[in-house]
Design an enzyme around this catalytic site. Structure first.
Site, PDB file in Angstrom:
ATOM      1  N   VAL A 209      11.240  39.361  27.815  1.00 52.79           N
ATOM      2  CA  VAL A 209      10.859  39.407  26.617  1.00 52.79           C
ATOM      3  C   VAL A 209      10.212  40.736  26.003  1.00 52.79           C
ATOM      4  O   VAL A 209       9.378  40.793  25.024  1.00 52.79           O
ATOM      5  CB  VAL A 209       9.485  38.336  26.453  1.00 52.79           C
ATOM      6  CG1 VAL A 209      10.300  36.868  26.731  1.00 52.79           C
ATOM      7  CG2 VAL A 209       8.560  38.601  27.594  1.00 52.79           C
ATOM      8  N   ARG A 211      12.082  44.563  25.485  1.00 47.93           N
ATOM      9  CA  ARG A 211      13.101  45.113  24.530  1.00 47.93           C
ATOM     10  C   ARG A 211      14.447  45.244  25.252  1.00 47.93           C
ATOM     11  O   ARG A 211      14.527  45.000  26.464  1.00 47.93           O
ATOM     12  CB  ARG A 211      12.484  46.512  24.514  1.00 47.93           C
ATOM     13  CG  ARG A 211      11.432  46.858  23.388  1.00 47.93           C
ATOM     14  CD  ARG A 211      12.103  46.790  21.786  1.00 47.93           C
ATOM     15  NE  ARG A 211      11.187  46.520  20.920  1.00 47.93           N
ATOM     16  CZ  ARG A 211      10.172  45.627  20.470  1.00 47.93           C
ATOM     17  NH1 ARG A 211      10.306  44.404  20.796  1.00 47.93           N
ATOM     18  NH2 ARG A 211       9.448  45.985  19.231  1.00 47.93           N
ATOM     19  N   ASP A 235      15.487  37.077  25.462  1.00 50.64           N
ATOM     20  CA  ASP A 235      15.032  36.938  23.828  1.00 50.64           C
ATOM     21  C   ASP A 235      15.009  38.106  23.238  1.00 50.64           C
ATOM     22  O   ASP A 235      15.130  38.208  22.051  1.00 50.64           O
ATOM     23  CB  ASP A 235      13.432  36.578  23.763  1.00 50.64           C
ATOM     24  CG  ASP A 235      12.971  36.107  22.472  1.00 50.64           C
ATOM     25  OD1 ASP A 235      13.521  35.518  21.718  1.00 50.64           O
ATOM     26  OD2 ASP A 235      12.230  36.941  22.209  1.00 50.64           O
ATOM     27  N   GLU A 240      20.811  43.887  18.422  1.00 53.21           N
ATOM     28  CA  GLU A 240      20.524  42.561  17.658  1.00 53.21           C
ATOM     29  C   GLU A 240      20.921  42.552  16.337  1.00 53.21           C
ATOM     30  O   GLU A 240      20.896  43.481  15.567  1.00 53.21           O
ATOM     31  CB  GLU A 240      18.943  42.483  17.601  1.00 53.21           C
ATOM     32  CG  GLU A 240      18.476  42.382  18.963  1.00 53.21           C
ATOM     33  CD  GLU A 240      17.151  42.011  19.309  1.00 53.21           C
ATOM     34  OE1 GLU A 240      16.428  42.027  18.246  1.00 53.21           O
ATOM     35  OE2 GLU A 240      16.407  41.858  20.292  1.00 53.21           O
ATOM     36  N   HIS A 259      15.390  36.704  19.470  1.00 49.39           N
ATOM     37  CA  HIS A 259      13.830  37.638  19.398  1.00 49.39           C
ATOM     38  C   HIS A 259      12.980  36.741  18.870  1.00 49.39           C
ATOM     39  O   HIS A 259      12.529  37.124  17.544  1.00 49.39           O
ATOM     40  CB  HIS A 259      14.438  38.864  18.746  1.00 49.39           C
ATOM     41  CG  HIS A 259      13.559  39.973  18.973  1.00 49.39           C
ATOM     42  ND1 HIS A 259      13.761  41.318  18.901  1.00 49.39           N
ATOM     43  CD2 HIS A 259      12.081  40.074  19.196  1.00 49.39           C
ATOM     44  CE1 HIS A 259      12.751  42.097  19.272  1.00 49.39           C
ATOM     45  NE2 HIS A 259      11.722  41.196  19.239  1.00 49.39           N
TER      46      HIS A 259
END
Length: 306
Positions: A209, A211, A235, A240, A259
């Protein structure tokens, strides 16, 4: 409140070079925005940059780092929600919720035993506010936690013991769950790689959670494929959105979320409120909240050590 006492320019990354000229402060609403660096030459009056996120790596380019511009983040908004999310992921693995959902879809009655989390061990890499909130939450349900951070401490109120980053590989064999919650810095980039995965228990799960670039994705895929570790809940990703071609989407025992671990109903007003509160401090000449140490890449606290 801001518009009543200042000229406010709503802009985009494309228009930022034009709109940044003469601006005293910049509120970066999209914490992933990389357009600030491209517009930096236009920052002829800039004194303060505020980011609507905990991580500031997207805007911490060399010119800003070396300037006198103050950088602040939105610490205080996301810690509790992320800790709750991590607990949910731990329970999802331990109680095999994915298996239950799959059996229900297939109308298959499949009784089985699940794991206890009480007494299981967690190594949390990152002892800042997010890592601390995770530690307190997991300890509250009986899990044994220890922290990996920049500074060693033997009597930490949240972790009990904090060891330095150089001890990560030595502590991983003791962990049932490993939580990555570090900020992204030169020191932490790629800290989870083939060597660290090899040090983990074959039954251990990784939860990221922090980076995406904390993890070497190719090494993680290999570790999951070869059974080096049992699973991962991710996450955040180095790219991304996660490309549809990524094998992580379909690998067994992998949970992919977009995310969102810190986002909750009401988070956007909370982010705006924090900025307005800091804006009042700025206008009155009082110290700003959440000032980032641009050398470290995060907001230092006396207790955290990184």
């Amino acid at each position: 409140m801001v518009e009543s006492g200042a000229e406010v320019r709503y802009t985009t990354a494309e228009r930022l070079p034009e709109d940044l000229r003469g601006a005293d402060a910049l509120f970066v609403w999209d914490f992933r925005c990389t357009g600030v660096e491209a517009a930096w030459l236009a920052a002829d009056a800039l004194q303060w940059v505020h980011v609507a996120g905990a991580g500031v790596d997207a805007v911490l380019f060399p010119a800003l780092r070396d300037s006198d511009v103050v950088l602040t983040n939105s610490r205080g908004v996301f810690e509790g929600p992320i800790a709750e999310y991590v607990l949910g992921l731990v329970l999802t693995f331990a109680k095999d919720f994915a298996g239950t959902f799959a059996a229900q879809r297939e109308r298959r009655w499949q009784h089985r035993e699940t794991e206890r989390i009480d007494g299981s061990a967690v190594v949390i890499a990152g002892t800042g506010p997010i890592g601390r909130a995770v530690a307190r939450t997991l300890r509250s349900v009986g899990m044994r936690v220890e922290g990996i951070g920049r500074t060693r401490r033997d009597h930490d109120p949240d972790f009990g013991v904090v060891r330095g980053f150089d001890q990560l590989t030595r502590r991983l064999p003791h962990a049932d769950f490993v939580v990555a919650a570090s900020p992204l810095t030169e020191r932490t980039e790629g800290m989870f790689n083939a060597s660290t995965f090899a040090a983990m228990k074959p039954s251990a799960r990784l939860i990221n959670v922090g980076r995406g670039a904390l993890v070497v994705t190719e090494d993680l895929v290999a570790a999951l494929r070869d059974g080096v570790i049992a699973g991962a809940a991710l996450d955040v990703f180095d790219t991304e959105p996660l490309p549809t071609s990524s094998p992580l989407w379909t690998m067994p025992a992998v949970l992919v979320s977009p995310h969102m671990s810190g986002d909750f109903v009401g988070s956007l007003p909370a982010l705006a409120e924090l900025f307005v509160d800091n804006y009042r401090c700025w206008l009155s000449g009082n110290p700003l909240r959440n000032v980032v140490d641009k050398r470290l890449g995060y907001v230092p606290t006396r207790a955290s050590g990184g």
